[in-house]
Design a protein around this motif. Structure first.
Motif, PDB file in Angstrom:
ATOM      1  N   ILE A 248       0.806  -1.115   0.336  1.00  0.00           N
ATOM      2  CA  ILE A 248       0.152  -0.272  -0.121  1.00  0.00           C
ATOM      3  C   ILE A 248       1.065   0.950   0.331  1.00  0.00           C
ATOM      4  O   ILE A 248       0.427   2.433  -0.586  1.00  0.00           O
ATOM      5  CB  ILE A 248      -1.233   0.130   1.421  1.00  0.00           C
ATOM      6  CG1 ILE A 248      -1.681  -1.439   1.315  1.00  0.00           C
ATOM      7  CG2 ILE A 248      -1.501   1.219   1.536  1.00  0.00           C
ATOM      8  CD1 ILE A 248      -2.766  -1.513   2.727  1.00  0.00           C
ATOM      9  N   LYS A 251       2.826   1.616  -3.525  1.00  0.00           N
ATOM     10  CA  LYS A 251       1.757   1.450  -4.268  1.00  0.00           C
ATOM     11  C   LYS A 251       1.716   2.647  -5.707  1.00  0.00           C
ATOM     12  O   LYS A 251       1.915   3.900  -4.771  1.00  0.00           O
ATOM     13  CB  LYS A 251       0.258   1.710  -4.162  1.00  0.00           C
ATOM     14  CG  LYS A 251      -0.586   0.836  -5.064  1.00  0.00           C
ATOM     15  CD  LYS A 251      -2.016   0.582  -5.106  1.00  0.00           C
ATOM     16  CE  LYS A 251      -2.483   0.279  -6.150  1.00  0.00           C
ATOM     17  NZ  LYS A 251      -4.030   0.287  -5.686  1.00  0.00           N
ATOM     18  N   PRO A 254      -3.500   5.096  -7.852  1.00  0.00           N
ATOM     19  CA  PRO A 254      -4.299   4.651  -6.400  1.00  0.00           C
ATOM     20  C   PRO A 254      -4.589   4.342  -5.515  1.00  0.00           C
ATOM     21  O   PRO A 254      -4.429   2.737  -6.499  1.00  0.00           O
ATOM     22  CB  PRO A 254      -5.645   5.750  -7.397  1.00  0.00           C
ATOM     23  CG  PRO A 254      -5.310   5.991  -8.785  1.00  0.00           C
ATOM     24  CD  PRO A 254      -3.589   5.167  -9.184  1.00  0.00           C
ATOM     25  N   LEU A 255      -5.125   4.134  -4.731  1.00  0.00           N
ATOM     26  CA  LEU A 255      -5.837   3.420  -3.718  1.00  0.00           C
ATOM     27  C   LEU A 255      -6.887   2.904  -4.083  1.00  0.00           C
ATOM     28  O   LEU A 255      -7.984   3.549  -4.364  1.00  0.00           O
ATOM     29  CB  LEU A 255      -5.624   3.809  -1.892  1.00  0.00           C
ATOM     30  CG  LEU A 255      -3.990   4.498  -2.146  1.00  0.00           C
ATOM     31  CD1 LEU A 255      -3.582   4.693  -0.224  1.00  0.00           C
ATOM     32  CD2 LEU A 255      -2.960   3.000  -2.140  1.00  0.00           C
ATOM     33  N   TRP A 260      -7.955   1.989   1.109  1.00  0.00           N
ATOM     34  CA  TRP A 260      -8.147   3.450   2.165  1.00  0.00           C
ATOM     35  C   TRP A 260      -7.373   3.318   3.285  1.00  0.00           C
ATOM     36  O   TRP A 260      -7.517   4.383   4.079  1.00  0.00           O
ATOM     37  CB  TRP A 260      -8.784   4.536   1.692  1.00  0.00           C
ATOM     38  CG  TRP A 260      -8.754   5.317   0.567  1.00  0.00           C
ATOM     39  CD1 TRP A 260      -8.454   5.436  -0.982  1.00  0.00           C
ATOM     40  CD2 TRP A 260      -7.369   6.814   0.795  1.00  0.00           C
ATOM     41  NE1 TRP A 260      -7.682   6.668  -1.555  1.00  0.00           N
ATOM     42  CE2 TRP A 260      -6.853   7.274  -0.537  1.00  0.00           C
ATOM     43  CE3 TRP A 260      -6.346   6.715   1.824  1.00  0.00           C
ATOM     44  CZ2 TRP A 260      -5.853   8.381  -0.662  1.00  0.00           C
ATOM     45  CZ3 TRP A 260      -6.161   7.701   1.644  1.00  0.00           C
ATOM     46  CH2 TRP A 260      -5.740   8.751   0.183  1.00  0.00           C
ATOM     47  N   TYR A 299      -9.801  12.942   8.887  1.00  0.00           N
ATOM     48  CA  TYR A 299      -9.889  11.802   9.454  1.00  0.00           C
ATOM     49  C   TYR A 299      -8.650  12.005  10.544  1.00  0.00           C
ATOM     50  O   TYR A 299      -7.517  12.842  10.346  1.00  0.00           O
ATOM     51  CB  TYR A 299      -9.699  10.193   8.773  1.00  0.00           C
ATOM     52  CG  TYR A 299      -8.048   9.880   8.187  1.00  0.00           C
ATOM     53  CD1 TYR A 299      -8.501  11.236   7.036  1.00  0.00           C
ATOM     54  CD2 TYR A 299      -7.230  10.182   8.528  1.00  0.00           C
ATOM     55  CE1 TYR A 299      -7.052  10.824   5.827  1.00  0.00           C
ATOM     56  CE2 TYR A 299      -5.400   9.720   7.182  1.00  0.00           C
ATOM     57  CZ  TYR A 299      -5.938   9.807   6.217  1.00  0.00           C
ATOM     58  OH  TYR A 299      -4.788  10.458   5.478  1.00  0.00           O
ATOM     59  N   ARG A 331       2.291  10.000  -8.173  1.00  0.00           N
ATOM     60  CA  ARG A 331       2.177  11.076  -8.982  1.00  0.00           C
ATOM     61  C   ARG A 331       3.819  11.510  -8.461  1.00  0.00           C
ATOM     62  O   ARG A 331       3.848  11.965  -8.293  1.00  0.00           O
ATOM     63  CB  ARG A 331       1.457  11.838  -8.873  1.00  0.00           C
ATOM     64  CG  ARG A 331       1.238  12.718  -7.202  1.00  0.00           C
ATOM     65  CD  ARG A 331       0.811  13.861  -6.753  1.00  0.00           C
ATOM     66  NE  ARG A 331       0.499  14.219  -5.566  1.00  0.00           N
ATOM     67  CZ  ARG A 331       1.501  14.522  -4.737  1.00  0.00           C
ATOM     68  NH1 ARG A 331       3.195  14.891  -5.645  1.00  0.00           N
ATOM     69  NH2 ARG A 331       1.847  15.167  -4.134  1.00  0.00           N
ATOM     70  N   TRP A 334       4.313  18.882  -8.284  1.00  0.00           N
ATOM     71  CA  TRP A 334       4.136  19.467  -8.745  1.00  0.00           C
ATOM     72  C   TRP A 334       4.414  20.835  -8.234  1.00  0.00           C
ATOM     73  O   TRP A 334       5.630  20.973  -7.506  1.00  0.00           O
ATOM     74  CB  TRP A 334       2.263  20.225  -7.795  1.00  0.00           C
ATOM     75  CG  TRP A 334       1.211  19.474  -8.259  1.00  0.00           C
ATOM     76  CD1 TRP A 334       1.116  18.018  -8.802  1.00  0.00           C
ATOM     77  CD2 TRP A 334       0.224  19.812  -7.318  1.00  0.00           C
ATOM     78  NE1 TRP A 334       0.115  17.992  -8.385  1.00  0.00           N
ATOM     79  CE2 TRP A 334      -1.247  18.515  -8.202  1.00  0.00           C
ATOM     80  CE3 TRP A 334      -0.683  20.246  -6.925  1.00  0.00           C
ATOM     81  CZ2 TRP A 334      -2.427  17.844  -7.421  1.00  0.00           C
ATOM     82  CZ3 TRP A 334      -2.165  20.472  -6.324  1.00  0.00           C
ATOM     83  CH2 TRP A 334      -2.965  19.616  -6.915  1.00  0.00           C
ATOM     84  N   HIS A 342      -3.276  25.663  -5.006  1.00  0.00           N
ATOM     85  CA  HIS A 342      -4.528  24.716  -4.377  1.00  0.00           C
ATOM     86  C   HIS A 342      -4.616  24.892  -2.803  1.00  0.00           C
ATOM     87  O   HIS A 342      -5.573  25.200  -2.356  1.00  0.00           O
ATOM     88  CB  HIS A 342      -3.211  23.366  -4.284  1.00  0.00           C
ATOM     89  CG  HIS A 342      -4.297  22.070  -3.134  1.00  0.00           C
ATOM     90  ND1 HIS A 342      -5.403  21.365  -4.303  1.00  0.00           N
ATOM     91  CD2 HIS A 342      -3.621  22.187  -2.654  1.00  0.00           C
ATOM     92  CE1 HIS A 342      -5.830  20.653  -3.340  1.00  0.00           C
ATOM     93  NE2 HIS A 342      -5.019  20.335  -2.932  1.00  0.00           N
ATOM     94  N   HIS A 350     -10.272  22.398   2.948  1.00  0.00           N
ATOM     95  CA  HIS A 350     -10.093  21.225   4.224  1.00  0.00           C
ATOM     96  C   HIS A 350      -8.657  21.920   5.355  1.00  0.00           C
ATOM     97  O   HIS A 350      -8.870  21.619   6.423  1.00  0.00           O
ATOM     98  CB  HIS A 350      -9.143  21.238   2.557  1.00  0.00           C
ATOM     99  CG  HIS A 350      -7.453  20.060   3.450  1.00  0.00           C
ATOM    100  ND1 HIS A 350      -6.505  19.176   2.341  1.00  0.00           N
ATOM    101  CD2 HIS A 350      -7.007  19.874   4.812  1.00  0.00           C
ATOM    102  CE1 HIS A 350      -6.062  18.360   3.050  1.00  0.00           C
ATOM    103  NE2 HIS A 350      -6.516  18.767   4.261  1.00  0.00           N
TER     104      HIS A 350
END
Ligand code: C2E
Ligand code: FE
Length: 370
Positions: A248, A251, A254-255, A260, A299, A331, A334, A342, A350
């Motif tokens: 995981i 990886k 994407p999960l 997740w 979370y 990824r 950026w 962002h 967020h």
């Protein structure tokens, strides 16, 4: 009545020394206060305090009063030599009522010829059974055999010894605390490096986010005393990823939903790992809450707004900024501009908008990293 007055001024003098002991860590200042009391209470023309260095077995003069030229300050005398050196060794007071008119040493010459001192007395400064130094007094006449000046001098020497002892204890304690703090820091950094070994991509991430988080929290008004916990918490923020499997963690895409669920356990793993460690308990906020979101959708607990500890709100901004501006297995990095845009976009959902604003003010015009 005069005896009573003398006793009272004696007591208030001792009190002054106590205050100085409590408020002054600079020994030469406290010993200066002691010497002022010696001049006021013992009826002498000059007074000196010398400290015994237990390693070199020498006395060095740390404070003087009434000596016009600070001739004595900084000079040293080997244990056992001269009157002071002998007093330190034998612990017996000595009184010299006629200083030699032709002293053998240059120092003695200066004291006799320039200062005109004719008599000298020295008493040991003893605390907890250890000789810590010598208190010396000079007069331009002989000592008065009828008065209890020697007793007063010994009392003041006892006070001085307490001052020296507590200052040395304090310095020792401070040194021990400092060494312990450094050992803690080294240990924590070792754990952070262990995670970096697992997850090569995050190498340097812990160090960078720690510096940024401390700077951001300082700008947000977090007090200096708390910054040490911020630093520790930031270094360890993702230590719970130790419990996430390689499949995981590393990886390249994407999960899945199940993956997740597992990934979202990393703050909980951090708490399990760190909570039993007492000195890290105040540092838990960041590892535990760095994935909470301002709107309550984060979370592990879905805390919302100011219910999220400030340190964790600040860290979230720093963490995402650094994650986005670096390559991840899933990824490529950026640009700085895109990452800052962002943060701005996510302010209020967020992130805590006030924290984003402060971060942008700090990082927005900082020179481009890497
Ligand atoms: P991380 O890579 O250190 O990322 C920390 C946080 O930065 C993420 O928390 C997320 O809020 C933000 N972030 C990182 N990369 C991106 C991105 O490409 N787009 C956006 N919008 N935000 C990004 P999050 O999402 O809770 O993820 C926690 C950890 O889960 C990550 O830590 C990473 O180790 C892992 N992870 C997240 N997404 C993936 C993925 O697609 N594949 C894999 N293999 N791991 C992932
Ligand atoms: Fe994390």
């Amino acid at each position: 009545n005069t005896t009573l007055q003398r006793k009272l001024s004696h007591l208030s003098g001792l009190r002054e020394i106590d205050v100085s002991i409590a408020s002054n860590l600079d020994l030469s200042v406290t010993l200066g206060v002691v010497l002022d009391q010696v001049l006021a209470q013992v009826g002498v023309d000059a007074a000196t305090a010398s400290l015994l260095d237990p390693h070199t077995l020498t006395l060095s003069f740390t404070a003087t009063r009434g000596v016009t030229k600070a001739a004595l300050l900084g000079t040293t005398v080997p244990l056992g030599q001269g009157v002071a050196g002998r007093v330190a060794l034998t612990r017996q007071p000595e009184i010299v009522n006629e200083l030699p008119t032709n002293p053998s040493s240059a120092l003695g010459q200066a004291l006799v010829n320039q200062e005109g001192f004719t008599s000298f007395a020295a008493v040991p400064m003893v605390a907890k059974g250890k000789v810590l130094g010598v208190l010396g007094v000079f007069r331009r006449q002989s000592f008065d055999a009828s008065s209890d000046w020697l007793e007063t001098l010994q009392t003041l020497a006892g006070q001085a010894a307490i001052a020296i002892d507590s200052a040395q204890l304090f310095l020792e304690l401070q040194r021990t605390n400092l060494e312990l703090g450094l050992a803690y820091q080294d240990t924590i950094e070792g754990w952070a490096r262990a995670l970096d070994l697992r997850d090569k991509e995050t190498e340097g991430h812990s160090r960078r986010v720690t510096e940024m988080a401390v700077g951001l929290c300082r700008a947000l008004g977090v007090r200096d005393a708390e910054l040490v916990h911020i630093r520790r918490g930031a270094l360890l923020h993702d230590i719970g990823k130790m419990g996430i499997s390689d499949a995981i963690l590393l990886k390249p895409g994407p999960l899945t939903a199940a993956e997740w669920v597992e990934m979202r356990r990393h703050p909980g793993y951090a708490v399990e790992l760190l909570a039993p460690i007492k000195f890290l308990r105040p540092a838990l906020e960041i590892p535990q809450h760095h994935h909470e979101k301002w709107d309550g959708s984060g979370y592990p607990q879905g805390l919302r707004g100011a219910a999220i500890p400030l340190a964790a709100r600040a860290f979230a901004v720093v963490d995402v900024y650094d994650a986005l501006t670096n390559d991840r297995p899933y990824r490529a990095a950026w640009t700085r501009e895109r990452a800052l845009a962002h943060l701005q976009e996510q302010a209020g959902s967020h992130f805590d908008p006030a924290v984003v604003q402060t971060f942008l003010a700090l990082e927005g015009d900082a020179p481009t990293a890497s």
